[in-house]
Design a protein around this motif. Structure first.
Motif, PDB file in Angstrom:
ATOM      1  N   UNK A   1      -1.573 -14.192 -10.217  1.00 29.17           N
ATOM      2  CA  UNK A   1      -1.561 -13.928 -11.657  1.00 29.17           C
ATOM      3  C   UNK A   1      -0.621 -12.767 -11.943  1.00 29.17           C
ATOM      4  N   UNK A   2      -0.077 -12.765 -13.146  1.00 27.86           N
ATOM      5  CA  UNK A   2       0.813 -11.674 -13.549  1.00 27.86           C
ATOM      6  C   UNK A   2      -0.014 -10.484 -14.027  1.00 27.86           C
ATOM      7  N   UNK A   3       0.656  -9.316 -14.095  1.00 26.73           N
ATOM      8  CA  UNK A   3      -0.056  -8.064 -14.375  1.00 26.73           C
ATOM      9  C   UNK A   3      -0.802  -8.108 -15.713  1.00 26.73           C
ATOM     10  N   UNK A   4      -0.191  -8.702 -16.743  1.00 27.07           N
ATOM     11  CA  UNK A   4      -0.837  -8.696 -18.063  1.00 27.07           C
ATOM     12  C   UNK A   4      -2.135  -9.505 -18.029  1.00 27.07           C
TER      13      UNK A   4
ATOM     14  N   UNK B   1     -11.999  -2.616  -8.812  1.00 21.54           N
ATOM     15  CA  UNK B   1     -11.341  -3.870  -8.428  1.00 21.54           C
ATOM     16  C   UNK B   1     -10.176  -4.190  -9.353  1.00 21.54           C
ATOM     17  N   UNK B   2     -10.310  -3.823 -10.617  1.00 19.64           N
ATOM     18  CA  UNK B   2      -9.227  -4.051 -11.571  1.00 19.64           C
ATOM     19  C   UNK B   2      -7.986  -3.254 -11.156  1.00 19.64           C
ATOM     20  N   UNK B   3      -8.195  -1.972 -10.847  1.00 12.10           N
ATOM     21  CA  UNK B   3      -7.056  -1.117 -10.468  1.00 12.10           C
ATOM     22  C   UNK B   3      -6.472  -1.525  -9.118  1.00 12.10           C
ATOM     23  N   UNK B   4      -7.329  -1.940  -8.180  1.00  8.60           N
ATOM     24  CA  UNK B   4      -6.821  -2.391  -6.875  1.00  8.60           C
ATOM     25  C   UNK B   4      -5.895  -3.585  -7.096  1.00  8.60           C
ATOM     26  N   UNK B   5      -6.281  -4.490  -7.989  1.00  7.49           N
ATOM     27  CA  UNK B   5      -5.442  -5.668  -8.276  1.00  7.49           C
ATOM     28  C   UNK B   5      -4.124  -5.242  -8.928  1.00  7.49           C
ATOM     29  N   UNK B   6      -4.200  -4.355  -9.922  1.00 11.25           N
ATOM     30  CA  UNK B   6      -2.971  -3.964 -10.638  1.00 11.25           C
ATOM     31  C   UNK B   6      -1.988  -3.246  -9.723  1.00 11.25           C
ATOM     32  N   UNK B   7      -2.499  -2.451  -8.765  1.00  8.09           N
ATOM     33  CA  UNK B   7      -1.618  -1.699  -7.860  1.00  8.09           C
ATOM     34  C   UNK B   7      -1.248  -2.505  -6.607  1.00  8.09           C
TER      35      UNK B   7
ATOM     36  N   UNK C   1       4.660   0.294  -8.815  1.00  8.11           N
ATOM     37  CA  UNK C   1       3.587   0.047  -7.850  1.00  8.11           C
ATOM     38  C   UNK C   1       3.992   0.617  -6.486  1.00  8.11           C
ATOM     39  N   UNK C   2       3.644   1.899  -6.255  1.00  8.60           N
ATOM     40  CA  UNK C   2       4.111   2.586  -5.043  1.00  8.60           C
ATOM     41  C   UNK C   2       3.664   1.926  -3.731  1.00  8.60           C
ATOM     42  N   UNK C   3       2.498   1.256  -3.701  1.00  6.90           N
ATOM     43  CA  UNK C   3       2.062   0.637  -2.443  1.00  6.90           C
ATOM     44  C   UNK C   3       3.068  -0.442  -2.027  1.00  6.90           C
ATOM     45  N   UNK C   4       3.627  -1.157  -3.000  1.00  9.18           N
ATOM     46  CA  UNK C   4       4.635  -2.190  -2.702  1.00  9.18           C
ATOM     47  C   UNK C   4       5.900  -1.573  -2.117  1.00  9.18           C
ATOM     48  N   UNK C   5       6.120  -0.287  -2.406  1.00  7.60           N
ATOM     49  CA  UNK C   5       7.343   0.389  -1.940  1.00  7.60           C
ATOM     50  C   UNK C   5       7.079   1.183  -0.662  1.00  7.60           C
TER      51      UNK C   5
ATOM     52  N   UNK D   1      -6.056   4.398  -4.938  1.00 11.53           N
ATOM     53  CA  UNK D   1      -5.898   3.010  -4.493  1.00 11.53           C
ATOM     54  C   UNK D   1      -5.206   3.007  -3.131  1.00 11.53           C
ATOM     55  N   UNK D   2      -5.708   2.185  -2.221  1.00  7.44           N
ATOM     56  CA  UNK D   2      -5.128   2.089  -0.872  1.00  7.44           C
ATOM     57  C   UNK D   2      -5.027   0.622  -0.456  1.00  7.44           C
ATOM     58  N   UNK D   3      -4.296   0.395   0.636  1.00  4.73           N
ATOM     59  CA  UNK D   3      -4.230  -0.946   1.230  1.00  4.73           C
ATOM     60  C   UNK D   3      -5.066  -1.001   2.504  1.00  4.73           C
ATOM     61  N   UNK D   4      -5.194   0.155   3.159  1.00  3.39           N
ATOM     62  CA  UNK D   4      -5.750   0.201   4.499  1.00  3.39           C
ATOM     63  C   UNK D   4      -7.271   0.415   4.463  1.00  3.39           C
ATOM     64  N   UNK D   5      -8.019  -0.426   5.192  1.00  3.00           N
ATOM     65  CA  UNK D   5      -9.485  -0.375   5.150  1.00  3.00           C
ATOM     66  C   UNK D   5     -10.023   0.914   5.763  1.00  3.00           C
ATOM     67  N   UNK D   6      -9.352   1.421   6.791  1.00 10.70           N
ATOM     68  CA  UNK D   6      -9.825   2.647   7.443  1.00 10.70           C
ATOM     69  C   UNK D   6      -9.646   3.853   6.506  1.00 10.70           C
ATOM     70  N   UNK D   7      -8.517   3.904   5.802  1.00 11.10           N
ATOM     71  CA  UNK D   7      -8.320   4.973   4.813  1.00 11.10           C
ATOM     72  C   UNK D   7      -9.417   4.906   3.750  1.00 11.10           C
ATOM     73  N   UNK D   8      -9.699   3.689   3.279  1.00  9.37           N
ATOM     74  CA  UNK D   8     -10.723   3.507   2.252  1.00  9.37           C
ATOM     75  C   UNK D   8     -12.067   4.042   2.749  1.00  9.37           C
TER      76      UNK D   8
END
Ligand SMILES: *Cc1c(COP(=O)(O)O)cnc(C)c1O
Length: 398
Positions: free
Chosen positions: A9-12, A73-79, A197-201, A226-233
């Motif tokens: 889905x797109x961001x909007x 969950x909303x912010x995790x999706x957007x980032x 979206x800094x995680x993408x970069x 917001x993170x990608x890594x489960x251990x950081x979370x």
């Protein structure tokens, strides 16, 4: 327990739906405010299973709450992250990151033109915990490498910077951090995930003051990591739950409502900001304008490459130095004199005497924050009204 959405889905669209409950209680379309401090266990066994982590059910609101979870969950999706943690304020998100991931003897390299309170935490509070920092101009990537030490655990930056609108190459900074086994943390408040979206970069952690664009209505404070890594979370979640700077369900609900219109607000604000930047560039009382969308911004190309748009913040210099800046700010009829940013209403302030007054003059001027600099957070009004207000105030400068 969150609703499964179609992929890609797109961001909007994500802004409206991501985080909604999988099974609404009464078919409600808006996520309810679960205003409860504790959650009943249907049996002793289920209580034990929740504590051991075998059951995902809720226990106690400091440890997790469905309304707060929906916003996370909303912010995790957007980032484009995998998980997020909501905090009481933006500052709570920042201190939770430091207190979770840095220890006595560790070193941090940070941007030298940061949000004021962040800089105070890094320079005046973290040393009490034995955590030292070196501040550099991260927009010059070659300044980062010499500041790294064997014990450097994190690079921390904001882009664009406040209020000078300098851009740091996130991809480049991430590559340097990872070569040295350090994390890259980006405070993405100035852009919101709709714009960057800094995680993408390549960043490892993204921080937000939800108080700004994500809530968007200047009526509530909040923060997010917001993170990608489960251990950081896992590490962040443990410290946040223990130290207690968590978000309240009512606060989460208000911000969820704000996020649903983030894309609409951001489109309008960005469009207004670029038009005002162009208008100000032509104004005889204005000496210079700094906005990433202007072709004369020294990093216009980098901004185009790493941002989806140019954001809605800008700063400009006026004739007459301090007196000129005071005249403009005092003569505003519509645009509000206030700090903060990212709301539907435009806000104007004078960094040298307000948000950055605590920074010594010499350091302020080295960072490019002169007395003639005025900062503008552009909102969602009709741009013609904003332009007319700025024009009449600027023309009061003798
Ligand atoms: C406002 C702000 C913060 C702090 O957020 P609070 O919600 O006020 O605690 C942090 N970083 C940036 C860039 C901000 O603008």
């Amino acid at each position: 327990m969150q609703r499964k959405l179609p992929p890609n889905l797109h961001k909007a669209t994500q802004a409206i739906y991501a985080g909604q409950l999988e099974r609404p209680v009464y078919g409600e379309v808006s996520v309810p405010i679960f205003q409860t401090s504790t959650f009943a266990f249907p049996s002793a066994e289920e209580g034990a299973a929740r504590f051991s982590g075998e059951s995902p059910g809720y226990i106690y609101t400091r440890m997790g709450n469905p309304t707060v979870h929906a916003l996370e969950d909303n912010l995790a999706a957007l980032e484009n992250g995998s998980a997020a943690l909501a905090t009481a304020t933006g500052m709570a998100a920042i201190t939770t990151v430091f207190l979770s991931l840095l220890s006595q003897g560790d070193h941090l390299v940070a941007e030298h033109c940061l949000y004021g309170p962040t800089e105070v935490v890094i320079e005046a509070e973290m040393p009490r915990f034995g955590i030292e920092a070196t501040l550099v101009d991260t927009s010059n990537l070659s300044a980062i490498e010499p500041a790294l030490r064997p014990n450097t655990r994190m690079i921390y930056l904001e882009t664009p910077t406040n209020p000078t609108m300098k851009i740091t190459d996130i991809r480049g900074a991430a590559a340097i951090a990872h070569r040295h086994g350090a994390w890259l943390t980006v405070d993405n408040t100035f852009c919101s995930p709709y714009v960057q979206r800094p995680l993408d970069l390549g960043a490892d952690l993204v921080i937000h003051s939800l108080t700004k664009y994500l809530n968007g209505h200047s009526d509530v404070v909040g923060g997010m990591i917001v993170v990608k890594d489960a251990e950081l979370y896992r590490r962040l979640k443990r410290v946040l739950t223990l130290f207690g700077a968590t978000m309240d369900p009512h606060q989460a609900w208000l911000i969820l409502r704000g996020v649903r219109t983030l894309p609409l607000r951001m489109e309008r604000s960005q469009d207004n900001a670029l038009k005002l930047a162009e208008f100000l560039s032509r104004h005889p009382k204005v000496t210079w304008v700094r906005h990433p969308g202007l072709p004369d911004h020294p990093q216009h190309g980098l901004a185009q490459a790493q941002m989806d748009g140019f954001g809605a913040m800008l700063c400009f210099g006026v004739q007459g130095g301090l007196e000129g800046a005071k005249t403009v700010i005092n003569r505003m009829r519509l645009i509000t004199r206030a700090v903060s940013l990212g709301g539907v209403e435009s806000l104007i302030e004078h960094p040298a005497s307000m948000t950055h007054a605590g920074v010594p003059r010499e350091k302020r001027e080295r960072a490019g924050i002169g007395d003639e600099l005025v900062r503008l957070s552009v909102g969602c009004e009709d741009v013609r009204d904003l332009q007319a207000d700025l024009d009449q105030a600027l023309n009061k400068i003798p």
